[in-house]
Design a protein around this motif. Structure first.
Motif, PDB file in Angstrom:
ATOM      1  N   GLY A  59      74.420 -16.300   7.697  1.00  0.00           N
ATOM      2  CA  GLY A  59      73.856 -17.619   7.468  1.00  0.00           C
ATOM      3  C   GLY A  59      73.403 -17.877   6.055  1.00  0.00           C
ATOM      4  O   GLY A  59      72.817 -18.932   5.768  1.00  0.00           O
ATOM      5  N   ALA A  60      73.635 -16.939   5.145  1.00  0.00           N
ATOM      6  CA  ALA A  60      73.188 -17.113   3.755  1.00  0.00           C
ATOM      7  C   ALA A  60      74.067 -18.084   2.972  1.00  0.00           C
ATOM      8  O   ALA A  60      73.674 -18.534   1.896  1.00  0.00           O
ATOM      9  CB  ALA A  60      73.151 -15.766   3.043  1.00  0.00           C
ATOM     10  N   LEU A  62      70.806 -18.401 -10.041  1.00  0.00           N
ATOM     11  CA  LEU A  62      70.870 -19.846  -9.859  1.00  0.00           C
ATOM     12  C   LEU A  62      70.115 -20.263  -8.605  1.00  0.00           C
ATOM     13  O   LEU A  62      70.246 -19.627  -7.551  1.00  0.00           O
ATOM     14  CB  LEU A  62      72.330 -20.303  -9.719  1.00  0.00           C
ATOM     15  CG  LEU A  62      73.286 -19.989 -10.870  1.00  0.00           C
ATOM     16  CD1 LEU A  62      74.716 -20.285 -10.457  1.00  0.00           C
ATOM     17  CD2 LEU A  62      72.909 -20.790 -12.107  1.00  0.00           C
ATOM     18  N   ASP A  63      69.351 -21.342  -8.688  1.00  0.00           N
ATOM     19  CA  ASP A  63      68.727 -21.932  -7.513  1.00  0.00           C
ATOM     20  C   ASP A  63      69.704 -22.913  -6.872  1.00  0.00           C
ATOM     21  O   ASP A  63      70.292 -23.758  -7.570  1.00  0.00           O
ATOM     22  CB  ASP A  63      67.447 -22.669  -7.899  1.00  0.00           C
ATOM     23  CG  ASP A  63      66.306 -21.710  -8.187  1.00  0.00           C
ATOM     24  OD1 ASP A  63      66.172 -20.707  -7.452  1.00  0.00           O
ATOM     25  OD2 ASP A  63      65.558 -21.964  -9.157  1.00  0.00           O
ATOM     26  N   LEU A  64      69.880 -22.809  -5.565  1.00  0.00           N
ATOM     27  CA  LEU A  64      70.759 -23.697  -4.810  1.00  0.00           C
ATOM     28  C   LEU A  64      69.916 -24.373  -3.737  1.00  0.00           C
ATOM     29  O   LEU A  64      69.761 -23.838  -2.634  1.00  0.00           O
ATOM     30  CB  LEU A  64      71.914 -22.905  -4.181  1.00  0.00           C
ATOM     31  CG  LEU A  64      72.751 -22.037  -5.140  1.00  0.00           C
ATOM     32  CD1 LEU A  64      73.749 -21.195  -4.361  1.00  0.00           C
ATOM     33  CD2 LEU A  64      73.458 -22.912  -6.170  1.00  0.00           C
ATOM     34  N   PRO A  65      69.334 -25.532  -4.029  1.00  0.00           N
ATOM     35  CA  PRO A  65      68.379 -26.146  -3.104  1.00  0.00           C
ATOM     36  C   PRO A  65      68.961 -26.480  -1.728  1.00  0.00           C
ATOM     37  O   PRO A  65      68.221 -26.511  -0.735  1.00  0.00           O
ATOM     38  CB  PRO A  65      67.947 -27.430  -3.829  1.00  0.00           C
ATOM     39  CG  PRO A  65      68.222 -27.146  -5.275  1.00  0.00           C
ATOM     40  CD  PRO A  65      69.443 -26.281  -5.292  1.00  0.00           C
ATOM     41  N   ALA A  70      71.245 -17.693  -5.783  1.00  0.00           N
ATOM     42  CA  ALA A  70      72.473 -16.929  -6.011  1.00  0.00           C
ATOM     43  C   ALA A  70      72.273 -16.036  -7.222  1.00  0.00           C
ATOM     44  O   ALA A  70      71.837 -16.499  -8.286  1.00  0.00           O
ATOM     45  CB  ALA A  70      73.651 -17.863  -6.245  1.00  0.00           C
ATOM     46  N   THR A  71      72.597 -14.764  -7.065  1.00  0.00           N
ATOM     47  CA  THR A  71      72.543 -13.815  -8.174  1.00  0.00           C
ATOM     48  C   THR A  71      73.975 -13.348  -8.445  1.00  0.00           C
ATOM     49  O   THR A  71      74.618 -12.751  -7.594  1.00  0.00           O
ATOM     50  CB  THR A  71      71.658 -12.604  -7.834  1.00  0.00           C
ATOM     51  OG1 THR A  71      70.348 -13.065  -7.492  1.00  0.00           O
ATOM     52  CG2 THR A  71      71.581 -11.650  -9.015  1.00  0.00           C
ATOM     53  N   ARG A 127      65.847 -18.801   0.227  1.00  0.00           N
ATOM     54  CA  ARG A 127      64.600 -19.064  -0.495  1.00  0.00           C
ATOM     55  C   ARG A 127      64.087 -20.418  -0.027  1.00  0.00           C
ATOM     56  O   ARG A 127      64.658 -21.458  -0.401  1.00  0.00           O
ATOM     57  CB  ARG A 127      64.809 -19.054  -2.002  1.00  0.00           C
ATOM     58  CG  ARG A 127      63.526 -19.462  -2.773  1.00  0.00           C
ATOM     59  CD  ARG A 127      63.706 -19.376  -4.268  1.00  0.00           C
ATOM     60  NE  ARG A 127      63.800 -17.992  -4.727  1.00  0.00           N
ATOM     61  CZ  ARG A 127      64.002 -17.643  -5.998  1.00  0.00           C
ATOM     62  NH1 ARG A 127      64.146 -18.588  -6.919  1.00  0.00           N
ATOM     63  NH2 ARG A 127      64.090 -16.375  -6.337  1.00  0.00           N
ATOM     64  N   GLY A 128      63.063 -20.405   0.775  1.00  0.00           N
ATOM     65  CA  GLY A 128      62.563 -21.645   1.342  1.00  0.00           C
ATOM     66  C   GLY A 128      63.645 -22.313   2.167  1.00  0.00           C
ATOM     67  O   GLY A 128      64.295 -21.687   3.011  1.00  0.00           O
TER      68      GLY A 128
END
Length: 507
Positions: free
Chosen positions: A41-42, A9-12, A138-139, A132-133
């Motif tokens: 900090g993730a 999942l992308d979590l912007p 999230a995996t 990511r950026g």
């Protein structure tokens, strides 16, 4: 680990990380271990904090970091133990922290799971957060049994977003003895809704003529009946939820929130005025003749099934199949079984000619909302009717007068009977008079049928479904059954129960 499946999942931003934690709170169950991994900090603590606050339904819940205490426990809807293993001296110390006990009684959230990976259950849900950026990814890795629940809450979130409820606050409301669950929804602009989560189920084993129990007993298996009956009830002037959105294939509905106030007091006792208003609502319903076919969509018409003899006997059989073996520790003899079913054949014949119309099937306290700011029949909100059928209207009156979830005092029950009969007389016409003796006989037969079903259902929920809490209703159910059996038409069933050793209170 074998049998694992993966979701990415992308979590912007932080809001999406928090929302994932909130959604996971709806997916996790007792015995789940959520292993949170990722660099400092993730977002592990952010996600864990959102999950805990959602389970508590408290946005201000204090969630201290367990970095120094190693474990922080929470007594919530489901107990949660939040572990942080970063400072764990040795993996073997996990046992000393009470991990196994916490897992057996609730949910374990584990940050830095790598430190004790070999001691965590193979069935754990692993959630890895990576930068990511400006956002995160999230995996999620888990066995299919647990991943199925996670996919479900994510599918509901996707449906809500597609319907215009992006970012809506979701909280667990309730589950029931069926496969349905309910959530509250609050949108960003403060509107409140109810979400019905009703996933389709695989077809069960055949129980009669090659058909599974739901098809024989006419139990709704998708949302079409709910939408159909809700529309009909609203059309005739009763308070049922408006359906705003429905995905029939996935079994996801957004419906009107009718409120939380019920018809019981804080001690679980019936509030007399509210029960009497419920009976008035029922008399109003039974005074309207329903069409058996109700259009739902352009492509679907719901045909309301008949409460036919096969369905009546199938439900009454629960006493034979579950209650009697539980009570005696042995199955009934073939002679007992045949005698019991023959008695029900005769009782069902006694119902011929009795009034038939729409019956809601579960018109009792859990499914009635009190709406004090409304008037007339609108003070009663009706929320559970997907299993509605065409049958003896007396069934619904029996369901509320002999409420399966509350002890209705005899004086109140008598008054409710008087209220109903008086209202039905006033609503009848010379060309269609209300047949009181026939109705009262049908009431006793339907009350007996319903309580025979419930006496078996409580045992089935305990032994087959692992839900022993329903057994607390058994003494009440047997008292109600004894009361129903006092009618002269029920003498054969009363004698059979006595011979079978079913403990019924003295009349």
């Amino acid at each position: 680990m074998n049998g694992q499946t993966v979701i990415i999942l992308d979590l912007p931003g932080e809001a999406e990380t928090m929302r994932l934690g909130e959604d996971l709170a709806l997916a996790l169950k007792v015995g789940d271990c959520l292993a949170l991994s990722g660099d400092l900090g993730a977002g592990k603590s952010t996600l864990a904090r959102a999950l805990l606050r959602a389970l508590a339904d408290d946005d201000d819940l204090e969630v201290p970091s367990p970095t120094f205490t190693l474990v922080q426990s929470y007594d919530l809807r489901i107990p949660v133990a939040h572990f942080d293993l970063y400072r764990l001296g040795d993996a073997s110390e996990l046992d000393e922290l009470g991990f196994d006990e916490a897992l057996s009684n609730g949910i374990c959230i584990v940050e830095w799971p790598e430190i004790a990976e070999d001691l965590l259950p193979d069935s754990r849900i692993t959630l890895k957060l990576e930068h990511r950026g400006s956002g995160r990814v999230a995996t999620i890795t888990a066995p299919e049994e647990r991943m199925k629940r996670i996919r479900r809450v994510l599918a509901i979130r996707d449906a809500l977003t597609g319907w215009g409820y992006a970012g809506a606050r979701r909280r667990y409301l309730t589950g029931d003895a069926s496969v349905r669950a309910y959530e509250t929804l609050r949108t960003a602009d403060g509107r409140d809704f109810i979400l019905m989560d009703w996933p389709r189920q695989p077809e069960g084993p055949p129980v009669l003529d090659g058909k599974p129990y739901p098809k024989v007993a006419h139990i709704a298996e998708d949302a079409y009946p709910f939408v159909a009956i809700a529309g009909y009830l609203r059309e005739i002037g009763l308070a049922a939820p408006q359906v705003f959105n429905a995905d029939y294939e996935q079994g996801i509905l957004v419906i009107e929130d009718l409120g939380r106030e019920g018809v019981l007091d804080e001690s679980g006792r019936p509030i007399a005025d509210r029960y009497r208003e419920s009976v008035a609502c029922l008399a109003f319903l039974h005074g309207h003749q329903v069409s058996q076919d109700i259009p739902v969509t352009d492509a679907h018409v719901h045909h309301i099934p008949d409460f036919d003899p096969t369905a009546m006997k199938m439900e009454a059989r629960l006493l034979l199949d579950w209650h009697l073996p539980w009570k005696r520790g042995a199955q009934p003899s073939e002679e007992e079984r045949q005698d019991y079913l023959a008695i029900w054949d005769g009782l069902i014949r006694e119902l011929e000619g009795s009034e038939r119309n729409l019956l809601l099937r579960d018109f009792h306290s859990p499914n009635i909302i009190w709406r004090p700011h409304e008037s007339g029949v609108h003070r009663i909100g009706i929320i559970d009717f997907q299993d509605a059928m065409i049958g003896p209207t007396a069934y619904d009156l029996a369901a509320i007068v002999q409420d399966a979830r509350a002890d209705v005092p005899a004086t109140l029950a008598e008054q409710m009977m008087v209220d109903y009969v008086t209202l039905r007389r006033s609503l009848s016409s010379p060309s269609s008079p209300f047949d009181e003796p026939a109705f009262l006989k049908a009431f006793s037969i339907m009350a007996a049928q319903r309580n025979c079903k419930l006496a078996g259902l409580w045992v089935r929920l305990k032994e087959r479904d692992g839900k022993p809490g329903y057994m607390k209703h058994m003494p009440r159910t047997l008292r109600y059954l004894a009361a129903a059996l006092r009618h002269e038409a029920l003498a054969p069933l009363r004698d059979w129960c006595h011979k079978a050793g079913i403990d019924l209170p003295e009349s």
